[in-house]
Design an enzyme around this catalytic site. Structure first.
Site, mmCIF file in Angstrom:
data_model
loop_
_atom_site.group_PDB
_atom_site.id
_atom_site.type_symbol
_atom_site.label_atom_id
_atom_site.label_comp_id
_atom_site.label_asym_id
_atom_site.label_seq_id
_atom_site.Cartn_x
_atom_site.Cartn_y
_atom_site.Cartn_z
ATOM 1 N N SER A 136 0.841 -1.198 0.000
ATOM 2 C CA SER A 136 0.000 0.000 0.000
ATOM 3 C C SER A 136 0.874 1.245 0.000
ATOM 4 C CB SER A 136 -0.890 0.010 1.252
ATOM 5 O OG SER A 136 -1.547 1.250 1.419
ATOM 6 N N TYR A 149 -1.845 -0.270 10.601
ATOM 7 C CA TYR A 149 -1.899 -0.650 9.186
ATOM 8 C C TYR A 149 -0.664 -0.145 8.452
ATOM 9 C CZ TYR A 149 -3.705 -1.371 4.472
ATOM 10 O OH TYR A 149 -3.873 -1.791 3.167
ATOM 11 N N LYS A 153 2.346 -2.488 6.587
ATOM 12 C CA LYS A 153 2.714 -2.366 5.180
ATOM 13 C C LYS A 153 4.169 -1.928 5.023
ATOM 14 C CE LYS A 153 -1.162 -3.739 3.432
ATOM 15 N NZ LYS A 153 -1.225 -5.037 2.737
#
Length: 244
Positions: A136, A149, A153
């Site tokens: 991402s 998150y 990533k």
């Protein structure tokens, strides 16, 4: 540019919805035999109805032992797409241990484990292969309420680089795609507020979010022999977000 995966076996995780499902269908259209992994049986059932050649595997990748048991006896895998991911957004001061663990278990630990299983087979056969991790733009840009998150990533990108370094001598290429917001069903729901959407698209030079096919096309390229000298790359699919 025509891409063919005839004679190849592909394994796709997180295959029930969104990017994963579209990747499965695209690989099948390009001639690959595809094994689709999802933890939701209903999604796999509908996927097989849409594409009967797909081999479904219902599996929670956060379960190490179950993953080992389910995947170790698969037919040899030539192409792997680690797409399964978990996202639970919390303000930094409200992050909980269970959400932290669940995110890292799926987004990082499961990628490592599935890739180990597949890469060991690739190495033993001496036939090489290609692995694509779906990361991402959040790996490189801090986003509010995305502490965990973003961290997963960022870890996934570094895992991708180390995998590329160690597996490259065995002709196993490892790369990632790093999309901006993608207009999956969940993406459309999460960014349906025009004001919220404008706050993000204003930072994207192309002025729009990614469509699912934008990401799928990048995955297919990185899996294919059209990218034979591409290894250890984080490929932004972000309309220029990270260029600013």
């Amino acid at each position: 540019m025509e891409i063919s995966f005839r004679g190849k076996h592909a394994l796709v995780t997180g295959a029930g919805k969104g990017i994963g499902r579209a990747t499965v269908l695209a690989l099948a259209r390009c001639g690959a035999r595809v094994t689709a992994v999802s933890r939701t049986q209903a999604d796999l059932t509908s996927l097989v109805q849409e594409c009967p050649s797909v081999v479904p595997v219902c599996l929670d990748l956060a379960d190490w032992a179950a993953t080992e048991s389910a995947l170790k006896n698969l037919e040899p895998v030539d192409l792997l797409v680690n797409n399964a991911a978990y996202a639970s957004l919390q303000p930094f001061l409200e992050v909980t241990p269970d959400q932290f663990d669940q995110s890292f278990n799926v987004n990082v630990k499961a990628v490592l484990h599935v890739s180990q299983i597949v890469a060991r087979g690739m190495k033993a056969r001496g036939s090489g292969g290609s692995i694509v991790n779906v990361s991402s733009q959040a790996s490189s840009c801090a986003l509010r309420d995305h502490a965990v998150y973003c961290s997963t990533k960022g870890a996934l990108d570094m895992l991708t680089k180390v995998m590329a370094l160690e597996l490259g001598p065995h002709q196993i290429r490892v790369n990632s795609v790093n999309p901006t917001v993608v207009m999956t069903k969940m993406g459309r729901l999460g960014w349906s507020d025009p004001e919220k959407a404008r706050s993000m698209t204003a930072r994207i030079p192309l002025g729009r979010f990614a469509e699912v096919e934008d990401v799928v096309h990048s995955i297919l390229f990185l899996l294919s022999d059209k990218s034979n000298m591409t290894n250890g790359v984080m490929l932004p699919v972000d309309g220029g977000f990270l260029a600013c």
